[in-house]
Design a protein around this motif. Structure first.
Motif, PDB file in Angstrom:
ATOM      1  N   SER A  99      -0.341  -7.092   2.029  1.00  0.00           N
ATOM      2  CA  SER A  99       0.637  -6.136   1.497  1.00  0.00           C
ATOM      3  C   SER A  99       0.038  -5.132   0.524  1.00  0.00           C
ATOM      4  CB  SER A  99       1.785  -6.892   0.827  1.00  0.00           C
ATOM      5  OG  SER A  99       1.278  -7.756  -0.164  1.00  0.00           O
ATOM      6  N   GLN A 101      -1.018  -2.249   1.000  1.00  0.00           N
ATOM      7  CA  GLN A 101      -0.571  -0.880   1.241  1.00  0.00           C
ATOM      8  C   GLN A 101       0.680  -0.546   0.426  1.00  0.00           C
ATOM      9  OE1 GLN A 101      -0.339  -3.325   3.479  1.00  0.00           O
ATOM     10  NE2 GLN A 101       1.739  -3.349   4.281  1.00  0.00           N
ATOM     11  N   LEU A 102       1.476  -1.546   0.054  1.00  0.00           N
ATOM     12  CA  LEU A 102       2.682  -1.298  -0.736  1.00  0.00           C
ATOM     13  C   LEU A 102       2.357  -0.909  -2.184  1.00  0.00           C
ATOM     14  CD1 LEU A 102       4.944  -4.223   0.519  1.00  0.00           C
ATOM     15  CD2 LEU A 102       5.105  -1.816   1.126  1.00  0.00           C
ATOM     16  N   GLY A 104       0.708   1.437  -3.090  1.00  0.00           N
ATOM     17  CA  GLY A 104       0.677   2.895  -3.172  1.00  0.00           C
ATOM     18  C   GLY A 104       1.905   3.494  -3.819  1.00  0.00           C
TER      19      GLY A 104
END
Length: 202
Positions: A99, A101-102, A104
């Motif tokens: 996770s 990428q979250l 960001g």
């Protein structure tokens, strides 16, 4: 004639009323959809923060119990006994790996600090394994029937240098881990206070 004007006026009024009420209903539906998306995103972030906090807490506690506490107290490499081996390729960091990428959606500094902590912790676990392998090699050299004194002395120096380096790295990684755990706790608290907030800044 007045009758036709009245019917035309009523007809135009009905059309305008239908258009206005249609636009109002459409806008209300749009706002509701936005609120639902925001609530879903907020819940997803809150769950992520809670999962990252649990993962990092458990891994850090286990590391400290198995190696960290001994490493902090040790004055010499021989005092460190590896009760367990951490390998960064294991699934210790499955929440982060699946996770990341979250992160960001966070402000750049907070996202960078969390990523920095995980990257350093993974690298540090690999460094611990390298130290353990080097210490094993030193033990094997000492146990040889025909000990090469120069090789034994060189191995001892290498192990002690690496041990000094590990003690410094331990403190660096400890600072990162504890700081990130505090940040995650703050995010969890803020997220629980305002469940509709998507962006959280510290």
């Amino acid at each position: 004639m007045d009758f036709l004007i009245g019917i035309a006026g009523a007809f135009i009024g009905a059309i305008l009323g239908a258009l206005i009420s249609g636009k109002t209903i459409s806008y209300a539906h749009y706002r509701y959809s936005q609120k639902m998306a925001t609530d879903t995103e907020s819940k997803k972030l809150l769950n992520l923060f809670q999962a990252l906090n649990a993962e990092l807490s458990l891994v850090w506690q286990r590391y400290m119990a198995l190696i960290g506490e001994d490493l902090e107290k040790a004055k010499d490499s021989e005092e460190v006994v590896f009760a367990g081996i951490f390998v960064s390729s294991q699934a210790y960091f499955s929440v982060y790996d699946n996770s990341a990428q979250l992160l960001g959606v966070l402000d750049p500094d907070s996202g960078k600090n969390i990523i920095d902590t995980y990257v350093n912790l993974k690298a540090y676990f690999d460094e611990l394994n390298q130290f353990n392998q080097l210490a094993d090699k030193q033990r094997q050299v000492r146990l040889q029937a025909n000990i090469n004194l120069y090789e034994a002395k060189q191995m001892r120096e290498d192990v002690e240098k690496y041990f000094t380096y590990l003690k410094k790295r331990h403190l660096q990684v400890k600072g990162l881990a504890l700081s990130t755990l505090e940040t995650l706790k703050e995010f969890i608290t803020l997220g629980q206070q305002a469940r509709t907030t998507v962006k959280i800044k510290v």
